[in-house]
Design a protein around this motif. Structure first.
Motif, mmCIF file in Angstrom:
data_model
loop_
_atom_site.group_PDB
_atom_site.id
_atom_site.type_symbol
_atom_site.label_atom_id
_atom_site.label_comp_id
_atom_site.label_asym_id
_atom_site.label_seq_id
_atom_site.Cartn_x
_atom_site.Cartn_y
_atom_site.Cartn_z
ATOM 1 N N LEU A 1 8.763 7.047 8.247
ATOM 2 C CA LEU A 1 8.037 6.027 7.244
ATOM 3 C C LEU A 1 6.369 6.886 7.247
ATOM 4 O O LEU A 1 5.918 7.368 8.316
ATOM 5 C CB LEU A 1 7.704 4.821 8.213
ATOM 6 C CG LEU A 1 9.076 4.096 8.281
ATOM 7 C CD1 LEU A 1 8.655 2.579 8.941
ATOM 8 C CD2 LEU A 1 9.641 3.872 6.759
ATOM 9 N N ALA B 1 13.056 1.187 8.395
ATOM 10 C CA ALA B 1 13.574 2.444 8.620
ATOM 11 C C ALA B 1 15.222 2.437 8.719
ATOM 12 O O ALA B 1 15.841 3.421 8.296
ATOM 13 C CB ALA B 1 13.056 3.227 9.933
ATOM 14 N N THR C 1 10.099 7.022 3.390
ATOM 15 C CA THR C 1 9.741 5.794 2.893
ATOM 16 C C THR C 1 8.176 5.595 3.032
ATOM 17 O O THR C 1 7.834 5.853 4.231
ATOM 18 C CB THR C 1 10.492 4.530 3.309
ATOM 19 O OG1 THR C 1 11.850 4.877 2.940
ATOM 20 C CG2 THR C 1 10.041 3.138 2.591
#
Length: 266
Positions: free
Chosen positions: A61, A203, A211
């Motif tokens: 992330l 996640a 992402t």
């Protein structure tokens, strides 16, 4: 030997026919069982091993704070009550540079963008998406602003998905949030728990290896503390366009880092 000596009483041709029949029956039985065995192997799929998936599918992330708020500029005036807590972003060229740094300086291969429903975050997400050539942005209400009465003085009435879409190119579509806005008002502690839950959920459910979350300063601070394994109070500054990153693997956040403008004192 057939019971009662019956086999010996049969003629030679009859005995050969009986032996042939028994042989064919045995062969059919054996091959029938083999067929059923392999058919079951093909049709019955093993249950996924969650632990194995976690080990083989790490998810990174990158948590980015939105671009500068318009109400930081004296010449900008709020026109509605909503403008006071949901102003637009300005100086989006700063966001363009950050998006370029993601690729050139950090080597992030961002495939998915998840965004707070606040206007300044959506504008920031549109800018990054254009630069990275990503065609879809997912709105997620659980990474919105901390809804204390100080930050948001009334129950938030945010722009609709259609209204938000007007602030970006039609070539990039917005997907609505599947979760409601948090209850207003909330405490900072409640918001930090909400953010942590959102990080884990995103996640665990994202199909992308990396992402990007476009959100707010408190969310970046919470993720920085989580990934760097420090207290939340040790994260002092999370200015506009700063970001933090980490990878979830085996249920833990590892390889954490952040942009130089994030100030951590521990």
């Amino acid at each position: 030997r057939v019971h009662g000596g019956t086999f010996e009483k049969l003629g030679r041709m009859e005995r050969e026919d009986l032996i042939l029949w028994l042989t064919v029956t045995l062969v059919i039985s054996v091959f029938g069982n083999i067929y059923l065995y392999y058919k079951q192997r093909k049709t019955v799929k093993p249950e996924p091993d969650d632990d194995l998936l976690k080990k083989t599918s790490p998810r990174q992330l990158v948590v980015l704070r939105h671009g500068p708020r318009a109400d930081d500029h004296k010449e900008w005036k709020a026109r509605t009550a909503r403008d006071e807590y949901d102003p637009p972003a300005v100086e989006l060229e700063r966001v363009v540079q950050v998006a370029r740094d993601f690729k050139k300086e950090y080597g992030f291969s961002i495939q998915t963008i998840v965004c707070s429903p606040f206007l300044r975050c959506v504008q920031t997400a549109f800018t990054v998406a254009e630069e990275l050539k990503i065609k879809k942005i997912y709105i997620d209400n659980t990474i919105c602003e901390v809804l204390t009465s100080r930050n948001v003085r009334e129950r938030p009435q945010l722009l609709s998905l259609h209204e938000l879409q007007q602030h970006g190119p039609l070539s990039i579509t917005l997907e609505p949030s599947t979760l409601p806005l948090p209850t207003w008002p909330e405490t900072l502690n409640q918001a930090e728990i909400r953010y942590r839950n959102a990080f884990d959920r995103i996640a665990n459910t994202s199909s992308a290896s990396t992402t990007l979350l476009v959100t707010h300063g408190d969310a970046v601070a919470t993720f920085t503390a989580l990934s760097k394994k420090v207290n939340r109070d040790d994260v002092y500054e999370t200015p506009y366009c700063c970001f933090s990153f980490a990878t979830q693997q085996n249920g833990e956040w590892v390889n954490g880092g952040h942009s130089p403008d994030v100030l951590v004192i521990s």
